[in-house]
Design a protein around this motif. Structure first.
Motif, mmCIF file in Angstrom:
data_model
loop_
_atom_site.group_PDB
_atom_site.id
_atom_site.type_symbol
_atom_site.label_atom_id
_atom_site.label_comp_id
_atom_site.label_asym_id
_atom_site.label_seq_id
_atom_site.Cartn_x
_atom_site.Cartn_y
_atom_site.Cartn_z
ATOM 1 N N LEU A 1 0.828 -1.207 0.000
ATOM 2 C CA LEU A 1 0.000 0.000 0.000
ATOM 3 C C LEU A 1 0.864 1.259 0.000
ATOM 4 C CD1 LEU A 1 -2.890 -0.980 2.449
ATOM 5 C CD2 LEU A 1 -3.089 -0.489 0.003
ATOM 6 N N GLY A 2 1.973 1.217 0.735
ATOM 7 C CA GLY A 2 2.884 2.360 0.722
ATOM 8 C C GLY A 2 3.402 2.643 -0.670
ATOM 9 N N LEU A 3 3.802 1.589 -1.385
ATOM 10 C CA LEU A 3 4.284 1.763 -2.760
ATOM 11 C C LEU A 3 3.166 2.209 -3.688
ATOM 12 C CD1 LEU A 3 6.600 -1.382 -3.053
ATOM 13 C CD2 LEU A 3 7.299 1.001 -2.713
ATOM 14 N N LEU A 4 1.954 1.675 -3.463
ATOM 15 C CA LEU A 4 0.814 2.055 -4.297
ATOM 16 C C LEU A 4 0.516 3.544 -4.177
ATOM 17 C CD1 LEU A 4 -1.691 1.458 -6.048
ATOM 18 C CD2 LEU A 4 -2.908 0.869 -3.927
ATOM 19 N N PHE A 5 0.429 4.050 -2.951
ATOM 20 C CA PHE A 5 0.103 5.465 -2.764
ATOM 21 C C PHE A 5 1.270 6.367 -3.187
ATOM 22 C CE2 PHE A 5 -3.133 3.676 0.151
ATOM 23 C CZ PHE A 5 -4.252 4.264 -0.442
ATOM 24 N N LEU A 6 2.480 5.872 -3.092
ATOM 25 C CA LEU A 6 3.623 6.625 -3.606
ATOM 26 C C LEU A 6 3.511 6.762 -5.121
ATOM 27 C CD1 LEU A 6 6.344 7.982 -2.937
ATOM 28 C CD2 LEU A 6 7.434 5.749 -3.291
ATOM 29 N N ALA A 7 3.150 5.674 -5.795
ATOM 30 C CA ALA A 7 2.985 5.704 -7.252
ATOM 31 C C ALA A 7 1.833 6.606 -7.651
ATOM 32 C CB ALA A 7 2.763 4.283 -7.770
ATOM 33 N N VAL A 8 0.730 6.549 -6.902
ATOM 34 C CA VAL A 8 -0.426 7.394 -7.207
ATOM 35 C C VAL A 8 -0.066 8.865 -7.040
ATOM 36 C CG1 VAL A 8 -2.743 8.044 -6.425
ATOM 37 C CG2 VAL A 8 -2.130 5.630 -6.637
ATOM 38 N N ALA A 9 0.675 9.191 -5.962
ATOM 39 C CA ALA A 9 1.089 10.581 -5.742
ATOM 40 C C ALA A 9 1.986 11.061 -6.881
ATOM 41 C CB ALA A 9 1.810 10.698 -4.401
ATOM 42 N N ALA A 10 2.932 10.213 -7.292
ATOM 43 C CA ALA A 10 3.823 10.587 -8.400
ATOM 44 C C ALA A 10 3.040 10.757 -9.702
ATOM 45 C CB ALA A 10 4.915 9.525 -8.568
ATOM 46 N N TRP A 11 2.099 9.837 -9.941
ATOM 47 C CA TRP A 11 1.287 9.924 -11.166
ATOM 48 C C TRP A 11 0.444 11.200 -11.185
ATOM 49 C CZ3 TRP A 11 -4.178 9.582 -11.619
ATOM 50 C CH2 TRP A 11 -4.635 9.500 -12.924
ATOM 51 N N SER A 12 -0.128 11.572 -10.036
ATOM 52 C CA SER A 12 -0.955 12.776 -9.992
ATOM 53 C C SER A 12 -0.141 14.027 -10.319
ATOM 54 C CB SER A 12 -1.624 12.920 -8.621
ATOM 55 O OG SER A 12 -0.664 13.143 -7.601
ATOM 56 N N VAL A 13 1.141 14.024 -9.929
ATOM 57 C CA VAL A 13 2.007 15.158 -10.251
ATOM 58 C C VAL A 13 2.241 15.230 -11.757
ATOM 59 C CG1 VAL A 13 4.341 16.100 -9.994
ATOM 60 C CG2 VAL A 13 3.140 15.196 -7.995
ATOM 61 N N THR A 14 2.484 14.091 -12.394
ATOM 62 C CA THR A 14 2.695 14.081 -13.847
ATOM 63 C C THR A 14 1.449 14.538 -14.602
ATOM 64 O OG1 THR A 14 1.987 11.767 -14.108
ATOM 65 C CG2 THR A 14 4.317 12.173 -13.627
ATOM 66 N N GLN A 15 0.278 14.355 -13.987
ATOM 67 C CA GLN A 15 -0.979 14.774 -14.623
ATOM 68 C C GLN A 15 -1.362 16.205 -14.259
ATOM 69 O OE1 GLN A 15 -2.592 12.719 -16.878
ATOM 70 N NE2 GLN A 15 -0.759 11.456 -16.538
ATOM 71 N N GLY A 16 -0.556 16.815 -13.414
ATOM 72 C CA GLY A 16 -0.873 18.182 -12.995
ATOM 73 C C GLY A 16 -2.108 18.254 -12.114
ATOM 74 N N GLU A 17 -2.404 17.168 -11.413
ATOM 75 C CA GLU A 17 -3.588 17.093 -10.552
ATOM 76 C C GLU A 17 -3.150 16.972 -9.089
ATOM 77 O OE1 GLU A 17 -6.667 17.719 -9.285
ATOM 78 O OE2 GLU A 17 -7.158 17.217 -11.378
ATOM 79 N N TYR A 18 -3.382 18.031 -8.312
ATOM 80 C CA TYR A 18 -2.824 18.094 -6.960
ATOM 81 C C TYR A 18 -3.874 18.036 -5.849
ATOM 82 C CZ TYR A 18 1.032 19.771 -9.826
ATOM 83 O OH TYR A 18 1.992 19.878 -10.790
ATOM 84 N N VAL A 19 -5.132 17.770 -6.219
ATOM 85 C CA VAL A 19 -6.208 17.853 -5.240
ATOM 86 C C VAL A 19 -6.040 16.847 -4.098
ATOM 87 C CG1 VAL A 19 -7.745 16.266 -6.497
ATOM 88 C CG2 VAL A 19 -8.713 17.986 -4.977
ATOM 89 N N MET A 20 -5.441 15.690 -4.373
ATOM 90 C CA MET A 20 -5.258 14.673 -3.333
ATOM 91 C C MET A 20 -3.795 14.354 -3.089
ATOM 92 S SD MET A 20 -8.284 11.858 -3.729
ATOM 93 C CE MET A 20 -9.981 12.278 -3.360
#
Length: 489
Positions: free
Chosen positions: A445-464
């Motif tokens: 889960l730690g790796l999953l949320f780390l990947a999601v956070a990194a992906w959201s940055v690449t998409q320019g989406e910072y809401v979460m």
């Protein structure tokens, strides 16, 4: 909008609404606490002309590192020796028993009884019940093995029982090893919020409070009238507390009386403690919530009991909200979900801000002064919140087991006696707990949320981004410290 997204939106919304309800209850407790602070301390009752007989119960199971310290502290209690009975309720199957036998010979002037049961049925609840049947005291003080009661403890608490309706007095836990590590500092922050804010806030409005399992005194007739100690939950203290208060007994919380104790210094020990507390709380909710809600208690009392008995469900809410947030974020990036839903979500996050105020107030009452308080809170609170989120899976499993009636044994929390860094936790003989499968899931889960956070940055989406980043940090820290503590077993 797909059915999956609608379902995730529903789960996320309900989870955040529950957190908001819990935070409103916490806000009211904070308000009540501040009102009590303005009123000042209630004058202590007069000293009784004749001190009543008291039995001090010390439930022990394999505590070779701390049992001598415990006996010394109990023996140092300032109370008439002819009115004091000390019970060593010893269920040990290791060298702790021989240590006790040798230690009690140092106090021949005290009525210090070494009590051994035929078996360990009922665990701690069974030991307390067995000792109660033999107890000569009118009042029963209880201390776990890692506690070191101050000499004045009994003389500070017993006078309040002049009120014949008073069934139990609870005192405030303090910590012997707060500065041992970051983990112990974070635990102190959590416990101080409970003992400074929650207990005072509930007690000030005659809402249900709980005996915390140790550092308190019971009227013996209260225990018997409420049905005695029972072992059908892992939190026999919370269970008996609700049964006694439903019978009409009054409880009193004394924050000015301190009961020093040890904090678990390693993750495996903390997890065993957290699992027992959260599962036992869920079991007690199943056992008592219906009775409380159908009782004649005021609505405000019922709502606080609802928040109290369901407080462990916050971990379930955090777990569900965090998992549901991933497909919701994907839907927003792909224009399948309106940003309005996230604006509402931001409003619900106000609950976390309210809870933060509770912890800030508790931190302000600690030993640090002035600027150090603020700096310490700014440094440790985000980490505390992250680690709390990282415990969501572990504790949600415990809550689910409690709700569904799955039984498990009472797993004691290993004690260490690490004050002043005289010993290392790796040397503890009792660290033999097997690493649960959920630990591996925490790492994933730690790796999953780390990947999601990194992906959201690449998409320019910072809401979460902050939410997912804190989840990543929390789960990875819990995973790392879990593996580190379990691998030495």
């Amino acid at each position: 909008m797909s059915l999956l997204i609608i379902l995730c939106l529903l789960v996320y919304g309900l989870a955040m609404l529950f957190i908001l309800f819990y935070s409103i209850a916490q806000a009211h407790l904070l308000y009540r606490f501040r009102q009590v602070r303005k009123q000042g301390k209630t004058p202590a009752p007069p000293t009784p002309d004749v001190w009543p007989p008291v039995t001090v119960q010390l439930p022990v199971y394999n505590e070779k590192y701390v049992v001598e310290r415990l006996i010394d502290a109990a023996a140092a209690l300032d109370y008439p020796a002819d009115k004091l009975e000390i019970q060593l309720l010893d269920d040990s199957d290791d060298e702790t028993t021989s240590i006790i036998r040798g230690k009690i010979t140092e106090y021949p002037h005290l009525n210090l009884q070494h009590i051994r049961r035929p078996d360990r049925s009922g665990f701690k609840a069974g030991a307390l019940k067995y000792g109660l049947a033999l107890a000569q005291g009118e009042f029963i003080a209880i201390f776990d093995a890692d506690f070191t009661p101050q000499p004045s403890f009994l003389k500070q608490t017993i006078p309040y029982f002049a009120n014949t309706k008073l069934g139990m007095v609870q005192t405030r836990w303090t910590h012997l090893n707060t500065d041992y590590s970051i983990l112990t500092r974070l635990q102190a922050l959590a416990l101080d919020a409970h003992f400074f804010i929650e207990q005072v806030g509930r007690n000030s409005q005659h809402a249900f409070i709980n005996f915390n399992g140790t550092g308190g005194v019971w009227r013996k007739t209260t225990i018997l009238d409420a049905g005695n100690w029972q072992d059908d939950t892992l939190t026999e203290d919370l269970d008996l507390s609700y049964r006694a208060q439903l019978k009409g007994w009054q409880f009193l919380y004394l924050p000015e009386v301190e009961s020093p104790a040890e904090l678990p210094p390693v993750m495996s020990a903390l997890k065993s403690q957290q699992f027992r507390w959260t599962k036992g709380g869920a079991e007690s909710a199943v056992k008592h919530l219906g009775t409380v809600l159908s009782s004649g208690k005021p609505l405000q009392t019922k709502l606080h009991a609802l928040a109290h008995l369901l407080n462990s469900a916050v971990f379930v809410a955090v777990l569900l909200a965090s998992l549901a947030s991933i497909p919701l974020l994907w839907a927003k990036v792909n224009h399948q979900l309106s940003s309005t839903a996230f604006e509402i979500g931001k409003m619900l996050l106000l609950g976390f801000m309210v809870i933060s105020l509770v912890y800030f107030q508790a931190n302000a009452l600690g030993k640090a002064t002035g600027r150090n308080r603020v700096v310490g809170f700014v440094l440790y609170y985000p980490l505390f919140l992250s680690v709390s989120m990282g415990m969501a899976l572990h504790n949600a499993v415990a809550v689910w087991e409690g709700w569904t009636g799955r039984k498990s044994p009472f797993i004691r929390t290993p004690k260490f006696n690490l004050e002043a860094r005289q010993h290392t936790w790796q040397e503890n003989f009792y660290l033999h707990l097997k690493m649960p499968f959920t630990t591996y899931l925490e790492g994933l889960l730690g790796l999953l949320f780390l990947a999601v956070a990194a992906w959201s940055v690449t998409q320019g989406e910072y809401v979460m981004l902050i939410f997912h980043s804190m989840l990543a940090v929390g789960y990875l820290l819990v995973f790392y410290h879990s593996v580190r503590s379990y691998k030495h077993t």
